[in-house]
Design an enzyme around this catalytic site. Structure first.
Site, PDB file in Angstrom:
ATOM      1  N   TYR A  57     100.496 -50.841  64.648  1.00 12.44           N
ATOM      2  CA  TYR A  57     101.043 -49.912  63.661  1.00 12.44           C
ATOM      3  C   TYR A  57     100.690 -48.464  64.018  1.00 12.44           C
ATOM      4  CZ  TYR A  57     101.488 -54.248  60.914  1.00 12.44           C
ATOM      5  OH  TYR A  57     101.770 -55.519  60.488  1.00 12.44           O
ATOM      6  N   HIS A 116      98.848 -61.352  66.742  1.00 12.08           N
ATOM      7  CA  HIS A 116     100.004 -60.820  66.001  1.00 12.08           C
ATOM      8  C   HIS A 116     101.274 -61.657  66.222  1.00 12.08           C
ATOM      9  CE1 HIS A 116     101.527 -56.713  64.315  1.00 12.08           C
ATOM     10  NE2 HIS A 116     102.239 -57.708  63.835  1.00 12.08           N
TER      11      HIS A 116
HETATM   12  P1  NDP Z   1     107.440 -55.191  52.106  1.00 14.23           P
HETATM   13  O1  NDP Z   1     108.070 -56.413  51.616  1.00 14.23           O
HETATM   14  O2  NDP Z   1     106.062 -54.876  51.718  1.00 14.23           O
HETATM   15  O3  NDP Z   1     108.398 -54.013  51.676  1.00 14.23           O
HETATM   16  C1  NDP Z   1     108.099 -52.672  51.914  1.00 14.23           C
HETATM   17  C2  NDP Z   1     109.300 -51.842  51.469  1.00 14.23           C
HETATM   18  O4  NDP Z   1     109.509 -52.054  50.069  1.00 14.23           O
HETATM   19  C3  NDP Z   1     109.074 -50.389  51.678  1.00 14.23           C
HETATM   20  O5  NDP Z   1     110.322 -49.839  52.043  1.00 14.23           O
HETATM   21  C4  NDP Z   1     108.663 -49.876  50.290  1.00 14.23           C
HETATM   22  O6  NDP Z   1     109.099 -48.566  50.162  1.00 14.23           O
HETATM   23  C5  NDP Z   1     109.422 -50.810  49.376  1.00 14.23           C
HETATM   24  N1  NDP Z   1     108.709 -51.101  48.111  1.00 14.23           N
HETATM   25  C6  NDP Z   1     107.404 -51.362  47.944  1.00 14.23           C
HETATM   26  N2  NDP Z   1     107.111 -51.616  46.657  1.00 14.23           N
HETATM   27  C7  NDP Z   1     108.287 -51.501  45.972  1.00 14.23           C
HETATM   28  C8  NDP Z   1     108.637 -51.628  44.619  1.00 14.23           C
HETATM   29  N3  NDP Z   1     107.725 -51.934  43.684  1.00 14.23           N
HETATM   30  N4  NDP Z   1     109.941 -51.451  44.270  1.00 14.23           N
HETATM   31  C9  NDP Z   1     110.869 -51.158  45.209  1.00 14.23           C
HETATM   32  N5  NDP Z   1     110.589 -51.011  46.527  1.00 14.23           N
HETATM   33  C10 NDP Z   1     109.308 -51.183  46.911  1.00 14.23           C
HETATM   34  O7  NDP Z   1     107.630 -55.190  53.693  1.00 14.23           O
HETATM   35  P2  NDP Z   1     106.718 -54.971  54.969  1.00 14.23           P
HETATM   36  O8  NDP Z   1     107.586 -55.348  56.118  1.00 14.23           O
HETATM   37  O9  NDP Z   1     106.057 -53.660  54.959  1.00 14.23           O
HETATM   38  O10 NDP Z   1     105.625 -56.137  54.843  1.00 14.23           O
HETATM   39  C11 NDP Z   1     104.415 -55.975  54.179  1.00 14.23           C
HETATM   40  C12 NDP Z   1     103.266 -55.871  55.180  1.00 14.23           C
HETATM   41  O11 NDP Z   1     103.173 -57.053  55.951  1.00 14.23           O
HETATM   42  C13 NDP Z   1     103.427 -54.776  56.243  1.00 14.23           C
HETATM   43  O12 NDP Z   1     103.233 -53.486  55.719  1.00 14.23           O
HETATM   44  C14 NDP Z   1     102.441 -55.232  57.261  1.00 14.23           C
HETATM   45  O13 NDP Z   1     101.122 -54.916  56.857  1.00 14.23           O
HETATM   46  C15 NDP Z   1     102.681 -56.745  57.239  1.00 14.23           C
HETATM   47  N6  NDP Z   1     103.661 -57.217  58.247  1.00 14.23           N
HETATM   48  C16 NDP Z   1     103.230 -58.102  59.201  1.00 14.23           C
HETATM   49  C17 NDP Z   1     104.090 -58.552  60.179  1.00 14.23           C
HETATM   50  C18 NDP Z   1     103.598 -59.519  61.207  1.00 14.23           C
HETATM   51  O14 NDP Z   1     104.298 -59.749  62.203  1.00 14.23           O
HETATM   52  N7  NDP Z   1     102.431 -60.101  61.033  1.00 14.23           N
HETATM   53  C19 NDP Z   1     105.493 -58.116  60.243  1.00 14.23           C
HETATM   54  C20 NDP Z   1     105.878 -57.251  59.157  1.00 14.23           C
HETATM   55  C21 NDP Z   1     104.977 -56.838  58.199  1.00 14.23           C
HETATM   56  P3  NDP Z   1     108.097 -47.353  49.768  1.00 14.23           P
HETATM   57  O15 NDP Z   1     106.994 -47.360  50.795  1.00 14.23           O
HETATM   58  O16 NDP Z   1     108.975 -46.169  49.832  1.00 14.23           O
HETATM   59  O17 NDP Z   1     107.594 -47.676  48.390  1.00 14.23           O
END
Ligand code: NDP
Length: 272
Positions: A57, A116
């Site tokens: 990240y 990962h």
């Molecule tokens: P999420 O499902 O957490 O969604 C994040 C998105 O949703 C952002 O655009 C955020 O926007 C928006 N959001 C957050 N809260 C709300 C809400 N209450 N209402 C509306 N929109 C909302 O997706 P991620 O892909 O970020 O997954 C979560 C975490 O998992 C990652 O951050 C990472 O740490 C991990 N991950 C791990 C992976 C792996 O391969 N092991 C791959 C992908 C993710 P905003 O920030 O503008 O609020």
């Protein structure tokens, strides 16, 4: 914060803080460091005691910011998960990558260290030799994996000198792969915690059933999406937001009392 018991006796909060896109995506973004460090600190103060990050990240910069935020807290009270890139799965590379992560995180240990993504070109035996060594010398408290299917997870369990506590995979109302490919059941039956990443993605917030259940309870779609996951045995999730109001909203999902009928409707509500 509600926690799940890990198979080594430790505990993992059922909602953690995702950090993808904090400090940059695939490359570093140093333009909002103070703002992002303050955001992580505020999240911890709000009750996010599990932080999920990765050397990937922001090309390591996310770990820098998590490390800065951690300095304001008692390290023992925060559960830090980080991950090694597939490029670093060779023995020496993995140990070097881990040292880099710990340096950026300004800590002596990671509570949980995950592969990962698997890399078919590097034998898992080699990666686990390094992970076992790092676990033995205390640089990592627990070992886990991410994006591993059942056969790979079984191999990992055979090679790991300590219990494999966790598999982190994409799982949300619209992405049901862990239900369909048997991973969820395997984790539940073998005492491995499944961390659902991207709980709010893949269009789930626009799902009609989620929205109907949310309006029935005076909740938001995000809260229903998160609560649906955390009600499942052995499942935790790590939503990410860069907005304080959403961070709080997501945490408050734990107060949502879904009834049996809600859960049945949500289980049946796929994206198709
Ligand atoms: P999420 O499902 O957490 O969604 C994040 C998105 O949703 C952002 O655009 C955020 O926007 C928006 N959001 C957050 N809260 C709300 C809400 N209450 N209402 C509306 N929109 C909302 O997706 P991620 O892909 O970020 O997954 C979560 C975490 O998992 C990652 O951050 C990472 O740490 C991990 N991950 C791990 C992976 C792996 O391969 N092991 C791959 C992908 C993710 P905003 O920030 O503008 O609020």
């Amino acid at each position: 914060m509600e926690t799940l018991k890990l198979n080594d006796g430790g505990r993992l909060p059922v909602i953690g803080l995702g950090t993808w896109d904090i400090g940059g995506g695939r490359t570093s973004d140093r333009s909002r460091d103070d703002e992002m460090t303050a955001l992580i600190r505020d999240a911890i103060e709000m009750g996010y005691t599990h932080i999920d990050t990765a050397e990937m990240y922001g090309a390591g910069h996310c770990e820098d910011l998590v490390g800065r935020a951690l300095q304001n807290f008692n390290r023992e009270e925060i559960f830090v998960t980080t991950k090694v890139l597939p490029d670093n799965l060779r023995y020496d590379d993995l140990l070097r990558a881990l040292d880099g992560s710990l340096e950026r995180l300004q800590t002596d240990y990671a509570d949980l260290y995950l592969i990962h993504w698997p890399d078919p070109d590097v034998p898992l035996e080699e990666s686990f030799r390094a992970l076992n060594r790092a676990a033995a010398d205390g640089r990592i408290r627990r070992v886990g994996v991410s994006n591993f299917d059942v056969p790979l997870l079984r191999q990992a369990q055979e090679l790991c000198a300590t219990p494999v506590v966790n598999d982190q995979v994409r799982y949300n109302l619209h992405t049901r792969a862990p239900e369909q490919n048997g991973l969820l059941r395997y984790c539940q039956e073998n005492d491995v915690v499944l961390t659902a990443y991207s709980p709010l993605k893949d269009g789930v917030l626009q799902n009609g059933t989620i929205q109907a259940v949310a309006s029935k309870h005076g909740a938001t779609a995000a809260q229903v999406a998160i609560r649906w996951l955390t009600l499942k045995p052995n499942v935790v999730t790590i939503p990410k937001s860069s907005k304080r109001t959403r961070l709080r909203e997501n945490l408050e999902a734990l107060q949502l009392e879904l009834d049996e009928d809600d859960v049945r409707r949500l289980n049946e509500a796929t994206g198709n």
